[in-house]
Motif scaffolding. Structure first.
Motif, PDB file in Angstrom:
ATOM      1  N   LEU A   4      34.590  38.166  39.441  1.00  0.00           N
ATOM      2  CA  LEU A   4      33.052  38.680  39.651  1.00  0.00           C
ATOM      3  C   LEU A   4      31.985  37.735  39.671  1.00  0.00           C
ATOM      4  O   LEU A   4      30.941  38.210  40.183  1.00  0.00           O
ATOM      5  N   ASN A   5      32.294  36.485  39.303  1.00  0.00           N
ATOM      6  CA  ASN A   5      31.213  35.568  39.437  1.00  0.00           C
ATOM      7  C   ASN A   5      31.370  34.257  40.448  1.00  0.00           C
ATOM      8  O   ASN A   5      30.835  33.323  40.407  1.00  0.00           O
ATOM      9  N   SER A   6      32.170  34.846  41.443  1.00  0.00           N
ATOM     10  CA  SER A   6      32.416  33.843  42.427  1.00  0.00           C
ATOM     11  C   SER A   6      31.101  33.614  43.366  1.00  0.00           C
ATOM     12  O   SER A   6      30.035  34.338  43.368  1.00  0.00           O
ATOM     13  N   LEU A   7      31.027  32.552  43.808  1.00  0.00           N
ATOM     14  CA  LEU A   7      30.111  32.033  44.717  1.00  0.00           C
ATOM     15  C   LEU A   7      29.996  32.558  46.035  1.00  0.00           C
ATOM     16  O   LEU A   7      29.166  32.597  47.099  1.00  0.00           O
ATOM     17  N   ASN A   8      31.158  33.133  46.444  1.00  0.00           N
ATOM     18  CA  ASN A   8      31.673  33.569  47.650  1.00  0.00           C
ATOM     19  C   ASN A   8      31.497  35.203  47.713  1.00  0.00           C
ATOM     20  O   ASN A   8      32.204  35.887  46.826  1.00  0.00           O
ATOM     21  N   ASN A   9      30.537  35.831  48.470  1.00  0.00           N
ATOM     22  CA  ASN A   9      30.405  37.328  48.357  1.00  0.00           C
ATOM     23  C   ASN A   9      31.762  38.082  48.838  1.00  0.00           C
ATOM     24  O   ASN A   9      31.794  39.256  48.754  1.00  0.00           O
ATOM     25  N   THR A  10      32.495  37.442  49.795  1.00  0.00           N
ATOM     26  CA  THR A  10      33.496  38.041  50.311  1.00  0.00           C
ATOM     27  C   THR A  10      34.571  38.311  49.182  1.00  0.00           C
ATOM     28  O   THR A  10      35.189  39.300  48.957  1.00  0.00           O
ATOM     29  N   ILE A  11      34.632  37.413  48.289  1.00  0.00           N
ATOM     30  CA  ILE A  11      35.641  37.439  47.177  1.00  0.00           C
ATOM     31  C   ILE A  11      35.035  38.442  46.092  1.00  0.00           C
ATOM     32  O   ILE A  11      35.888  39.248  45.786  1.00  0.00           O
ATOM     33  N   ILE A  12      33.689  38.480  46.056  1.00  0.00           N
ATOM     34  CA  ILE A  12      33.289  39.616  45.123  1.00  0.00           C
ATOM     35  C   ILE A  12      33.543  40.885  45.682  1.00  0.00           C
ATOM     36  O   ILE A  12      33.880  41.882  44.886  1.00  0.00           O
ATOM     37  N   LYS A  13      33.309  41.140  46.823  1.00  0.00           N
ATOM     38  CA  LYS A  13      33.739  42.503  47.374  1.00  0.00           C
ATOM     39  C   LYS A  13      35.033  42.950  47.461  1.00  0.00           C
ATOM     40  O   LYS A  13      35.468  44.010  47.006  1.00  0.00           O
ATOM     41  N   SER A  14      36.050  41.759  47.578  1.00  0.00           N
ATOM     42  CA  SER A  14      37.411  42.222  47.576  1.00  0.00           C
ATOM     43  C   SER A  14      37.765  42.379  46.159  1.00  0.00           C
ATOM     44  O   SER A  14      38.544  43.248  45.937  1.00  0.00           O
ATOM     45  N   ILE A  42      35.664  43.560  43.487  1.00  0.00           N
ATOM     46  CA  ILE A  42      35.289  45.061  43.277  1.00  0.00           C
ATOM     47  C   ILE A  42      36.215  46.077  43.991  1.00  0.00           C
ATOM     48  O   ILE A  42      36.681  46.964  43.254  1.00  0.00           O
ATOM     49  N   SER A  43      36.680  45.991  45.231  1.00  0.00           N
ATOM     50  CA  SER A  43      37.797  46.622  45.763  1.00  0.00           C
ATOM     51  C   SER A  43      39.013  47.027  44.959  1.00  0.00           C
ATOM     52  O   SER A  43      39.577  48.021  44.643  1.00  0.00           O
ATOM     53  N   GLU A  44      39.258  45.922  44.338  1.00  0.00           N
ATOM     54  CA  GLU A  44      40.612  45.871  43.673  1.00  0.00           C
ATOM     55  C   GLU A  44      40.491  46.478  42.193  1.00  0.00           C
ATOM     56  O   GLU A  44      41.186  46.948  41.751  1.00  0.00           O
ATOM     57  N   LEU A  45      39.430  46.202  41.713  1.00  0.00           N
ATOM     58  CA  LEU A  45      39.035  46.820  40.336  1.00  0.00           C
ATOM     59  C   LEU A  45      38.700  48.392  40.544  1.00  0.00           C
ATOM     60  O   LEU A  45      39.272  49.226  39.669  1.00  0.00           O
ATOM     61  N   ALA A  86      46.846  48.509  48.212  1.00  0.00           N
ATOM     62  CA  ALA A  86      46.024  49.699  47.875  1.00  0.00           C
ATOM     63  C   ALA A  86      44.568  49.114  48.332  1.00  0.00           C
ATOM     64  O   ALA A  86      43.835  50.143  48.712  1.00  0.00           O
ATOM     65  N   SER A  87      44.189  48.128  47.895  1.00  0.00           N
ATOM     66  CA  SER A  87      42.749  47.731  48.326  1.00  0.00           C
ATOM     67  C   SER A  87      42.573  46.858  49.529  1.00  0.00           C
ATOM     68  O   SER A  87      41.410  46.518  49.744  1.00  0.00           O
ATOM     69  N   HIS A  88      43.756  46.785  50.096  1.00  0.00           N
ATOM     70  CA  HIS A  88      43.619  45.978  51.550  1.00  0.00           C
ATOM     71  C   HIS A  88      43.207  47.090  52.696  1.00  0.00           C
ATOM     72  O   HIS A  88      43.604  48.147  52.707  1.00  0.00           O
TER      73      HIS A  88
END
Length: 299
Positions: free
Chosen positions: A107-117, A119-122, A66-68
């Protein structure tokens, strides 16, 4: 107190797979899978009502991918009627539901790509609950995340990301104490800063705590919930898996039990007597242990 269990019911036979591999993705397959998943969820909820189990954690796989970025189909629009009917059933029978994304939501990752994905999942998880037109007592539960060598900075990053989230996510989001990085007091610090409710995981507390008793720790977590807004506090309950040898016992820290232990659950109820909360059983045989727990509770 409502007793619940997560994601699947082993007593109800599935007629189709709940998900599929990315390599075999197609819109037709997605539609068939989502339709099957919604039907199966309806069957589970009906089973639960008939057996007095009024708390259920909905699987994240309800809408695969769904978030992919590959998923362009608006399943919430396509299956609007089915989602609304599920919500009507849930509200009619006073069922509580929640969701729990996988641990890659950080949500506290150092990697902005991980944070973005993340948030999409949430966003997807909250859309599921919104599509059913459920109130704020239907929660989406996550772990705090990683430490990355500096817990103070990691907590501050969590706060920073949280403050960027849409209210549609913030109103449903809750955190839990874990068994190796963030104990209850760390979660309480986040609650102090952003007023986020805390799911108290009694099993994790056994492995990582500041020495508080179960009841004292729970008394600390419960006020983070606004009863009128968030509903009763949620407690995750399990007991440790015990293997057949010393190696399996030492090497399986934090592994959930195969089935509920009646003696341990009775002790848990005794220790928390007088406190009002809902219990999510994180035990592998799902509805079987939930039914046993309900019998113990009502005995």
């Amino acid at each position: 107190m409502k007793i619940g269990y997560p994601c699947i019911n082993n007593s109800i036979l599935r007629t189709c797979p709940s998900t599929f591999r990315l390599a075999s993705y197609s819109e037709n397959k997605l539609i068939q899978t989502v339709r099957g998943n919604l039907t199966h969820l309806s069957q589970i909820l009906d089973y639960n009502v008939n057996h007095g189990l009024l708390f259920f954690r909905i699987s994240s796989d309800l809408i695969p991918f769904a978030s992919h970025p590959i998923c362009k189909l608006n399943c919430f629009e396509l299956f609007q009627s089915e989602f609304e009917q599920l919500g009507i059933f849930i509200k009619k029978h006073s069922i509580r539901v929640s969701m729990h994304p996988d641990q890659f939501v950080i949500l506290n990752s150092l990697n902005n790509t991980i944070i973005k994905s993340s948030i999409s999942e949430l966003k997807y998880h909250c859309q599921v609950l919104d599509a059913m037109r459920l109130d704020e007592t239907a929660k989406v539960q996550i772990h705090v995340g990683g430490v990355y060598g500096n817990k103070i900075e990691a907590l501050t990053r969590f706060v920073g990301t949280y403050n960027t989230l849409d209210n549609a996510i913030r109103r449903r989001l809750v955190i839990e104490n874990d068994d190796h990085l963030y104990h209850l007091n760390d979660c309480l610090e986040l609650n102090r800063r952003i007023n986020i409710p805390i799911v108290f995981d009694s099993f994790h507390h056994e492995f990582l705590s500041n020495g508080e008793s179960l009841k004292l720790a729970l008394r600390k977590a419960m006020p983070t919930w606004d009863k009128n807004r968030d509903g009763l506090p949620i407690v995750d309950y399990s007991s440790p898996h015990i293997g057949n040898d010393e190696k399996s016992i030492k090497g399986r820290k934090g592994k959930h039990a195969e089935r509920i232990d009646a003696t341990s659950f009775k002790k848990f109820l005794k220790e928390t007597e007088g406190l009002d909360f809902d219990v999510m059983l994180e035990i592998k045989d799902k509805e079987k242990s939930a039914l046993k727990a309900l019998m113990i509770l009502n005995s």
